[in-house]
Design an enzyme around this catalytic site. Sequence first.
Site, PDB file in Angstrom:
ATOM      1  N   VAL A  52     -29.428 -69.806  17.396  1.00 19.25           N
ATOM      2  CA  VAL A  52     -29.395 -68.338  17.274  1.00 19.25           C
ATOM      3  C   VAL A  52     -28.067 -67.816  16.707  1.00 19.25           C
ATOM      4  CG1 VAL A  52     -31.113 -68.011  19.094  1.00 19.25           C
ATOM      5  CG2 VAL A  52     -28.698 -67.912  19.688  1.00 19.25           C
ATOM      6  N   ARG A  53     -27.129 -68.719  16.444  1.00 18.22           N
ATOM      7  CA  ARG A  53     -25.921 -68.272  15.757  1.00 18.22           C
ATOM      8  C   ARG A  53     -26.211 -67.967  14.287  1.00 18.22           C
ATOM      9  NH1 ARG A  53     -20.941 -71.900  16.449  1.00 18.22           N
ATOM     10  NH2 ARG A  53     -19.959 -70.112  15.474  1.00 18.22           N
ATOM     11  N   HIS A  54     -27.361 -68.457  13.797  1.00 17.48           N
ATOM     12  CA  HIS A  54     -27.777 -68.110  12.424  1.00 17.48           C
ATOM     13  C   HIS A  54     -28.407 -66.730  12.489  1.00 17.48           C
ATOM     14  CE1 HIS A  54     -26.874 -72.021  10.644  1.00 17.48           C
ATOM     15  NE2 HIS A  54     -27.057 -72.426  11.892  1.00 17.48           N
ATOM     16  N   ARG A  55     -27.620 -65.721  12.157  1.00 19.69           N
ATOM     17  CA  ARG A  55     -28.018 -64.353  12.477  1.00 19.69           C
ATOM     18  C   ARG A  55     -29.051 -63.756  11.530  1.00 19.69           C
ATOM     19  NH1 ARG A  55     -23.322 -60.567  13.407  1.00 19.69           N
ATOM     20  NH2 ARG A  55     -22.648 -61.275  11.368  1.00 19.69           N
ATOM     21  N   SER A  63     -38.132 -66.261  28.158  1.00 19.66           N
ATOM     22  CA  SER A  63     -37.195 -65.618  29.076  1.00 19.66           C
ATOM     23  C   SER A  63     -37.037 -66.439  30.354  1.00 19.66           C
ATOM     24  CB  SER A  63     -37.736 -64.232  29.436  1.00 19.66           C
ATOM     25  OG  SER A  63     -37.065 -63.715  30.551  1.00 19.66           O
ATOM     26  N   GLN A  64     -35.805 -66.517  30.853  1.00 22.09           N
ATOM     27  CA  GLN A  64     -35.595 -67.163  32.166  1.00 22.09           C
ATOM     28  C   GLN A  64     -35.617 -66.118  33.282  1.00 22.09           C
ATOM     29  OE1 GLN A  64     -32.002 -69.527  31.787  1.00 22.09           O
ATOM     30  NE2 GLN A  64     -33.170 -71.300  31.105  1.00 22.09           N
ATOM     31  N   ARG A  65     -35.816 -64.855  32.898  1.00 22.63           N
ATOM     32  CA  ARG A  65     -36.003 -63.807  33.912  1.00 22.63           C
ATOM     33  C   ARG A  65     -37.467 -63.752  34.311  1.00 22.63           C
ATOM     34  NH1 ARG A  65     -34.112 -58.109  32.105  1.00 22.63           N
ATOM     35  NH2 ARG A  65     -34.082 -57.736  34.341  1.00 22.63           N
ATOM     36  N   ARG A 116     -31.205 -68.443  37.862  1.00 21.55           N
ATOM     37  CA  ARG A 116     -31.050 -69.228  36.616  1.00 21.55           C
ATOM     38  C   ARG A 116     -29.591 -69.542  36.293  1.00 21.55           C
ATOM     39  NH1 ARG A 116     -31.894 -64.857  31.695  1.00 21.55           N
ATOM     40  NH2 ARG A 116     -30.791 -63.169  32.705  1.00 21.55           N
ATOM     41  N   ARG A 143     -26.982 -77.541   9.008  1.00 21.78           N
ATOM     42  CA  ARG A 143     -27.491 -78.263  10.187  1.00 21.78           C
ATOM     43  C   ARG A 143     -28.148 -79.609   9.881  1.00 21.78           C
ATOM     44  NH1 ARG A 143     -24.705 -75.886  14.338  1.00 21.78           N
ATOM     45  NH2 ARG A 143     -24.868 -73.626  14.164  1.00 21.78           N
TER      46      ARG A 143
END
Lengths: 207, 141
Positions: A52-55, A63-65, A116, A143
């Site tokens: 996700v650093r590739h914007r 989600s971990q929520r 989490r 990459r």
Amino acid sequence: MEVKLISYLSPREVLSFLSEMGLSLSLEELMKHISFTFSISGISRACSHQLVRHRMASYTQQSQRYTRISRLIEEAIIPESVRLKGYEEDYRNFLIECQKFYESMINAGIPEEDARFILPNATPTNIIVTMTAKNLYHFFGLRCCYRAQWEIRELADKMLIECRRVAPEMFRKAGPYCFQKGYCEEGKLSCGRIEEVKEKYSKLGYE
Amino acid sequence: MVKLVKLQLVAYTSNIELLIATAMLTTCKPGTPWEHYKELKKKPEIAEKLVKNIPLKHGSVLEHNRIIWIVEGTENEILKLIYENRFFEASKLSDNLWILSANLRAVIDYTASGEDEFRRELLDSIRYLAPNIWRRIKDGS
């Protein structure tokens, strides 16, 4: 790790539409407009953080929520170096403790979004990624490089294979930057294996 | 105001609303995106129900697609459009003819940011590729 190309826009479809109107567009310009959507599963959170650093891309991550982590021990990612150095058993024991502690917090009424915090970077995740062909070229440039971390390199290779399957001509020159440009940009940090890399990426996904 | 005219849809990602529903389930349900996608493909009524209920400002799930148009306009008009919404991409085809592309989220954000003929045409162009989303925007829901 599993990578599936869920959907994409066909370059051929666009080019033939333009051709019928007596218009044309270079492959390089077309790459700005064609997007590819991947289902990626079973990668570690360490890997998704790099991804996700590739914007210039779109992401939808599990989600971990709202989902509970129930198979940490079975599905956590274990690096080969951990196995080779004889740390696998300790690593697994740590995962067992993590899972137990996580579940005990949830059973005590602590919400998933707080429980989490104890989960390790090895925790598996699922994510949908959409990128244009142009941004995929940049992603592969960085990459697929032998200096990239092994898990995201494996992911990039699998994504490249999927792209070449459906758009072989568009992705013929895609791969690490040494393959794209003919020289390595890493200077003193170069892996020094440019010929081997070129050989690999001239064939990957075409065999 | 952008005065671009003669908008023509060229191509778009297939099953856009199915992808939106897949992304919605990916965030909040165990299972891989691929599994959700296959499941929803078999049960399009569930995908439709999900899309009908998504908050349209919940952005990322609307981004897994691409829509391409041909538009007629001057370089200044195209520059203004890109300035107003940086998620549009444009390529010059001939003097006043351009290839324009964006994802559905960019279309929704842009069409909601003002009112003119170009925005109306842009919104109309998604009528058949994302009918439930289009209806919700039209109804203001």
